[in-house]
Design a protein around this motif. Sequence first.
Motif, short mmCIF file in Angstrom:
data_model
loop_
_atom_site.label_atom_id
_atom_site.label_comp_id
_atom_site.label_asym_id
_atom_site.label_seq_id
_atom_site.Cartn_x
_atom_site.Cartn_y
_atom_site.Cartn_z
N ALA A 326 0.83 -1.22 0.00
CA ALA A 326 0.00 0.00 0.00
C ALA A 326 0.86 1.27 0.00
O ALA A 326 0.35 2.36 -0.23
CB ALA A 326 -0.92 -0.01 1.21
N VAL A 342 -4.00 2.23 -5.61
CA VAL A 342 -4.21 1.19 -4.59
C VAL A 342 -5.29 1.63 -3.60
O VAL A 342 -5.25 2.73 -3.06
CB VAL A 342 -2.89 0.93 -3.82
CG1 VAL A 342 -3.11 -0.08 -2.70
CG2 VAL A 342 -1.81 0.44 -4.77
N GLY A 343 -6.25 0.73 -3.36
CA GLY A 343 -7.25 0.95 -2.32
C GLY A 343 -6.97 -0.02 -1.18
O GLY A 343 -6.66 -1.18 -1.43
N TYR A 344 -7.05 0.47 0.06
CA TYR A 344 -6.66 -0.36 1.20
C TYR A 344 -7.75 -0.38 2.25
O TYR A 344 -8.18 0.67 2.73
CB TYR A 344 -5.35 0.21 1.77
CG TYR A 344 -4.92 -0.32 3.12
CD1 TYR A 344 -4.40 -1.60 3.25
CD2 TYR A 344 -5.00 0.48 4.26
CE1 TYR A 344 -3.98 -2.07 4.48
CE2 TYR A 344 -4.57 0.02 5.49
CZ TYR A 344 -4.07 -1.26 5.59
OH TYR A 344 -3.65 -1.73 6.82
#
Lengths: 522, 294
Positions: A326, A342-344
Amino acid sequence: MEVFSMENLTYCYPQKDKPALSQLDLKINDGEFLLVAGASGSGKSTLARIISRLAPEFYGGKIEGEVKGTRNIGMVFQDPEKQLVMETVEREVAFPLENRGVERNFMRKQVLEVLSLLGIWHLKDKKTYELSGGEKQKVAIAAALAVRNRFLVLDEPVSQLDPMAADEIMHLLKKLNDDLGFTIVLVEQRTEKCLSYADRVIFLDEGEISFDGKPAEYVKWVGKHDCNFLPPVTELFWRLKSDMFPLTVKQGRELIGRNYTVLAEILETSAASSEHKAIALNKVDYSFENGTKALDSVTLDVGKGETLGIIGANGAGKSTALRIIAGLLNPRKGNMYVEGAVGYLSQEPNDYLFNDTVYEELLFTQKNFQKVDIGFIDEILGDLDIESKRNVNPRDLSGGERQRVALASVLAMKPEILLLDEPTRGLNKGYKMRLAAYLRKLKDKGKTIVIVTHDMEFVAEVCDRVAIMFEGQIAQDGPTREILSGGLHFTTDINRMFHGMASPLKIDEAACICFEKGSEGS
Amino acid sequence: MCHKLYPANAIVLLVVLIAASLLVSHPLYAALLVLVLSFSVAAFGGAGELKGLLRFWIVTGVMILIINPLVSTQGDNVLFRTVLPIVGRIRVTVESLAFAGLMVLRLFSMVLVIKLFGLSIDRDDFFGYLSRYMNKLVLTMSMTVNVIHRLRVEIHRVSEVMAMRGLDLKSGGLVRRIKAYYPMIKVVLISSLEGSVNRAEALYSRGYGKGKRSFYREIEMTGRDRIHMFVLCVYIFVLALGIARGWLGFGYFPSISPKGDFSAAYFALHAASLGTLIEMTRRCSAWKFSAWKI
C-alpha cells in the motif's frame, strides 16, 4: 437444578420504542452450556446483558416480567481491547476482587488459582497491552472467574480472534464446563466453532426465541430457516438432502464413509495468473523500530486481475506485507513495483467512518482524489447492498454494514488494486458470501485483489492463488487448491472432512462429488 | 515481586526535581541536572527512547534558540542588528541567546524528570496508593493513562487509513493542515466515545464503584525507601542552600553575571547529592536486577 430463569420478559433500551427482547421465557440449568445464536441485531447481546444484570442496572431502560436466580455471573465481552483496565495481568485479575473489598490473602490465592487454572501464570507480570488477542480474552475470563463466579456469560468472545486463539478459548470454555461444572452462556453468530460444545441452543429472531433445543435438533430446524447459520460441515449434508446432520468434521467423515461414495476426480485448479504483473516484491526486508524483523527477503508477484490470499499465523508478517504494498511502509531492503491506484481496507472498519451519512462517506474519498462521480457512488451502494442506508449515519449501522460502507469508501476512488486486511472479521456467513460474490465481480472487471485473512472458507471462495507466510517469509505460494488441499491447519473444514478421499475445498464442490451409496448409476 | 519506588517518595522526587529545573538558573548546574538525568534514564533502559527524543530536542532547541533572541531584545552585548520585512527591527544579544540556552536545558530536564518518574513507579501500585486518599478520581486517572497507549495506536492506524483515502496530512500551510487533520481527529474521538461506553460496561460488570475497595498489594515503605527519602531531604537542603546563597542563580539581563561567587565546594556537594539521589532512585526502582542490597 435451575440457576437462572426469566418469565415473560420484555426489555426496551432507553429512548427506544421497539423492545430489544419481547416476552421471553428462559430457564438455565446449573452446569449447562447454552449457545445463543441469531442474526446481528436479533437481541443476543441484550439477552447476555439481562442475564448478567447489566441491563437494566447499567443501561437503564424499561423491563417487564420476572428475572430470578444467581447474581454471581461473570461477563466477558467481544472486544478484548476494551475490557482490560489495569496495566499488569496480575492486577487485572485482582481488580474485581479489590472492588468487592476482598481480604488480601484470599485475593492472592484466587489470583494464583485462576491464573494456574487457565494456564496463564507465565503472563502474570506482563503488561495487558502487550498481550495477543487470545491472551487478552483469557485474562478477561480469569478476571470474571476470580470472584468465584461459577456462571459465565460470553458475548462473541472469539469473533475478533484468529482461528488458533479462538480454538484455545473454546477448549478452555469446554474444560470449565466439563471438568468444573461451570454454567456457560455463549452468544455467537458464527456457530461452526461452538455448536458441538453446546448442550442446548436457543435462536433469537427479532427479540424473540424462535428455537430452543439440542444442537442436533437445531441444525435440522435452522437448515429449513436459514442455511447461513449452519456450520459448513452440516450445510453440506443439507445440500445432499441427508436426514442425518453431523456437527463436527469427525462425525461428517464417518457419515460420508458410511453412506456416500466419493468420486475422487481431479477438481479444477484456478487458471494461471496473468503475465502482466500488477505487484512485484523482490527480496523485500522490513524491521520495526524495536528491531523485530517483520519481513525477511519476501519475493512475491501478483498478476493483473489476479486474486491472491495471504495466510499464516499471527505475527507472520501478512499485514506488514500488505502495508508495504500500500506504500504505508517503506522496505528497508529490496525493491518493489506496484502498477495502478491502490485501495486499502484495514482490519477496523470504524477507522473509516466519520461523516454524517453513508453517501457523504463515499463522496469524501472521491473529493480527495478529485474524482467525483455520483453515478459510480450509486453503483457501489447498489452492488454492496447498502443503497437503503444511503442517508443513514454509518456509525448507526451493524458491524457487517459498517464493513461494507468502509469497503465502499475505498472502492469509491476506483482503485486498480484492492488490498483487504481481514475483510470477513465479525461478518456472518451471509454477508461473507455476498462479499465473496462482489470480489469475484471486481476480478472479472480486471481488478487485482490481495486479501490477508485467517478465514480459509473465504480464501477457497475467492482466491486464485495463496501464499502462506511464516516468520516473515513466504513459506509456500501456489494455486489455492494446491496449497489448501490436504493442509492440517490451513485448509477448510470441508477439505479436512474429505482427507484421503478427494480434495474439495467448498460445499458446492463437495456436493458435486458425493453420491449416496447405491445411487451412483442413477 | 518487583518493587518499585515508594509512591510518596516518587511524588516528592517529582516535585523537587521539577522545582530544581525551574529554580536553577546557573547554566553549569542546569547542564549538570540534564547530564545526570540523561545518564540515569539511559541506565534505566530508556536509551532507545532518548535516541528517539533526540531529534525532537534538537528541533525544539534550535527553534527556541532562534525565536527567543528575536522576541527578547534585552541585553547590553549586541551580536548583530538588522531589519527584517514584517518583523521589523531586530536586535540579537548575547544575553537573550544565553537565556534561550537555559530554557532549552530546562525543557530537557523536565522531560527527563517525567521520564524518570514513569520508569521509577509501578503504575498500578502508584494509583492504588493514591486511590486510598482520592479513591474514584485516581482510579479513573489510572484507567485514562492506560487508554493513552491504545489511543496512540489508534491515531497511527487512522492516519494511515485517511492517507490511503487521499487525505493529504503533510503539505500546505497551517490552516490547511489543521483542516486536513479534522476527519482523523473526528474518527478517533467517535471511536473513543464508543470505546468508553464499552469500558464503562466492563468496569461495572467487575463491580467497580459498588462498595468499599480493598487493595491487592500492601505498599510498605522499605528500608531502601527510607534511605531514599533521607537522600532526597539532603538534596532539598543542598538545593535550598544554593538558592539562598545565590550559588544556583545567574543573571542574564542586562548583562550576563553570576548572582553569587562560584563555590567549588558547593558544586562538588551539589553534584554528589544529586548523583546519589538519582542513582538511588534508579536502584530503588529496579533493585531485583541489582546486586546492591541494604
